[in-house]
Design an enzyme around this catalytic site. Structure first.
Site, PDB file in Angstrom:
ATOM      1  N   GLU A   1      41.352  33.913  34.145  1.00 57.49           N
ATOM      2  CA  GLU A   1      41.650  35.412  34.841  1.00 57.49           C
ATOM      3  C   GLU A   1      41.154  34.911  36.450  1.00 57.49           C
ATOM      4  OE1 GLU A   1      39.858  39.983  34.883  1.00 57.49           O
ATOM      5  OE2 GLU A   1      39.046  38.426  33.657  1.00 57.49           O
TER       6      GLU A   1
ATOM      7  N   LYS B   1      47.259  43.460  35.173  1.00 60.03           N
ATOM      8  CA  LYS B   1      46.269  43.647  34.466  1.00 60.03           C
ATOM      9  C   LYS B   1      46.294  45.456  34.012  1.00 60.03           C
ATOM     10  CE  LYS B   1      41.111  43.176  33.092  1.00 60.03           C
ATOM     11  NZ  LYS B   1      40.041  42.363  33.817  1.00 60.03           N
TER      12      LYS B   1
ATOM     13  N   CYS C   1      41.902  39.599  29.731  1.00 63.56           N
ATOM     14  CA  CYS C   1      40.556  39.923  29.549  1.00 63.56           C
ATOM     15  C   CYS C   1      40.640  41.283  28.781  1.00 63.56           C
ATOM     16  CB  CYS C   1      39.706  39.762  30.635  1.00 63.56           C
ATOM     17  SG  CYS C   1      37.846  39.618  30.325  1.00 63.56           S
TER      18      CYS C   1
END
Length: 541
Positions: A44, A111, A147
């Site tokens: 990430e 994200k 994540c």
């Protein structure tokens, strides 16, 4: 074609050094290509590193990010999946992943789930994404998550409905005790539930107070752990997908670490990365003959090499001969630079200057603290002169209750044991002695009753409960947020609990002024535990 190969870049980015990170990513991609990898995945925000904090708000960030993309476009004949900051013309900023091949961006994923708890504050910087990214390569359907997304069952279910076979998860997931095991256990169940393969790639390295453990892994759709990378190690790892068997080939996992070994390695890595990336040539610390400084010395030497570590023993009237002997012996065993500096002249000078102001006031902790501050002044002087970082040696138990001296033993730029309870300090010292043929920490240092040696025959337990009791109360109050009455109900003495909680609450001002140190728990004295220094709150009973 019977199989394809994925490269997992367990990568330690240098936060903010975008050019260097991009160049290293190019090098790793080219190395993976030499090993016949078809796809390489990075963590990430790998281009800038995580957490970049307010660097994300710099006006020239987008320009630097575009330059990094030009570097990454040099890579040919391998698919790259990497994290970057995506800024739109409308002014939105996203925590994103790009899929690139032969200089062409095949897709971008933003994200969805932005964590805003504990050490995370992503909503300060990013907007959430809403679209999924699925791409087909080598006849295989890949999806991408970042994540926190993998912990949102709704997000994962939405992606699985798109008939993906492998989910690539880019992570910068900070370490805490037990977390590597928790990730694998939880995601094993998820992969079985959704019938998808998971490739979980995590950042590695120390960044300020955060530790990223790596511990990357691959789980087959039936819950089999096909690959498990070592913790705390930056490296390129490889995994093959058997197209006929429709699964990632099983590779024997790295040997599992027990909890104490895991903590020790995390502290070594955190110390190494902080010192080296801060540009210090070495470290210096006060070596008292006690267990905290002994353990700190061992960690420092293991982190950056004994030749870059200087230890100073600073005795005073109340320093025992045993302490001098043990400090001298440990320094000899470890091969660090060592010296003894008597602090009598400094303390006596302080006393002479202050006596006219003290008048007839009786001696108390003030005189004891002058000893600690004399030592702190010496260490900072040596640091200024030679450019070495002072390591603070206090532990979490002492810091919690304020059993430390501002501008004395609290001086320093990095507190290695800041999030380590005293009972764990003993376990870590014992563990370190098992790593070498000759124990580096003298046995007497571990077995002696702890003492600050600031007055005659002083013992820590003169002022504090036994450490096993103290740490149990502290853990309940700090990590578990239990109330005073709940802790007493566990069987602890009421007066002891009240005293400990009172000490914790009234010493917030000290903790705010202490050096940062590596976080290994869910409630360190750093980003995730924030209390006002001045407040009227009192325990609920």
């Amino acid at each position: 074609m019977k199989s394809f190969k994925i490269a997992l870049a367990q990568f330690s980015p240098h936060i903010g050094n975008i050019d260097s990170n991009a160049q290293r990513m190019v090098e790793q991609a080219n190395e993976a290509k030499k090993q016949n990898a078809d796809l390489i995945i990075f963590p990430e925000l790998s281009v800038i590193g995580y957490p970049a904090e307010d660097l994300l708000l710099r006006p020239n960030l987008n320009k630097r990010m575009q330059k990094a993309f030009q570097q990454l476009k040099e890579v040919k004949d391998i698919v790259m999946v990497f994290g970057f900051v995506h800024q739109t013309e409308e002014g939105h900023r996203y925590n994103s992943a790009a899929v690139m091949k032969d200089g062409v961006v095949l897709g971008v994923y933003n994200k969805h789930n932005l964590p805003n708890y504990s050490v995370f504050d992503e909503k300060r910087y990013f907007s959430p994404g809403h679209q999924h990214l699925v791409f087909e390569y080598l006849g295989h359907k890949f999806g991408v998550l970042i994540c926190e997304d993998i912990w949102s069952i709704n997000t994962v279910k939405q992606l699985s409905k798109l008939n993906v076979e492998t989910v690539l998860v880019l992570n910068a997931s900070p370490y805490e005790v037990g977390k590597p095991q928790h990730r694998v256990q939880t995601l094993t169940e998820l992969s079985k539930q959704l019938n998808v393969h998971l490739v979980y790639l995590n950042q590695v390295g120390g960044q300020d107070d955060l530790i990223f453990d790596g511990s990357s892994f691959i789980i087959n759709h039936d819950g089999e752990v096909a690959f498990q990378a070592p913790s705390f190690k930056e490296e390129l790892y490889y995994s093959e997908f058997d197209i006929e068997q429709k699964r990632y080939k099983k590779i024997d996992p790295a040997p599992a670490l027990d909890t104490i070994a895991e903590i020790y390695q995390s502290l070594v890595m955190a110390t190494r990365d902080y010192v080296q990336r801060s540009g210090f040539s070495g470290v210096i610390l006060g070596l008292s003959g006690g267990i905290d400084s002994a353990l700190t010395l061992a960690i420092a030497a293991d982190a950056i090499g004994a030749d870059k570590v200087q230890a100073v023993m600073m005795p005073y009237t109340y320093t025992s001969q045993i302490s001098v002997e043990d400090a001298t012996e440990q320094a000899r065993r470890m091969g660090v630079t060592f010296g003894i500096a008597e602090i009598h002249p400094i303390v006596n000078s302080f006393m002479q200057t202050l006596y006219p102001f003290f008048g007839n006031a009786p001696a108390d902790a003030t005189e004891e603290n002058l000893q600690a501050r004399a030592r702190g002044t010496l260490l900072m002087g040596l640091s200024n002169k030679f450019g070495n970082l002072v390591l603070s040696t206090g532990n979490k138990s002492e810091l919690a209750v304020g059993y430390c001296t501002l501008y004395g033993d609290m001086v320093g730029g990095f507190a290695v044991l800041k999030d380590v309870y005293k009972t764990i300090v003993f376990e870590l010292a014992k563990y370190r002695n098992t790593l070498s043929e000759t124990p580096v920490i003298p046995e007497r240092v571990i077995t002696r009753p702890p003492s600050a040696e600031l007055r005659p025959d002083q013992k820590d337990q003169d002022s504090l409960p036994a450490y096993d009791i103290l740490d149990a109360i502290l853990y309940a109050y700090i990590e578990e947020d239990q109330s005073q009455s709940d802790i007493i109900a566990k069987g602890f003495d009421k007066e002891v609990v009240e005293k400990v909680i009172r000490l914790v609450d009234r010493n917030e001002y000290k903790r705010r002024q202490g050096a940062i140190g590596p976080r290994i728990s869910s409630r360190a004295f750093s980003r995730e535990r924030r209390y006002p220094i001045v407040n009227g709150w009192r325990p609920d009973d």
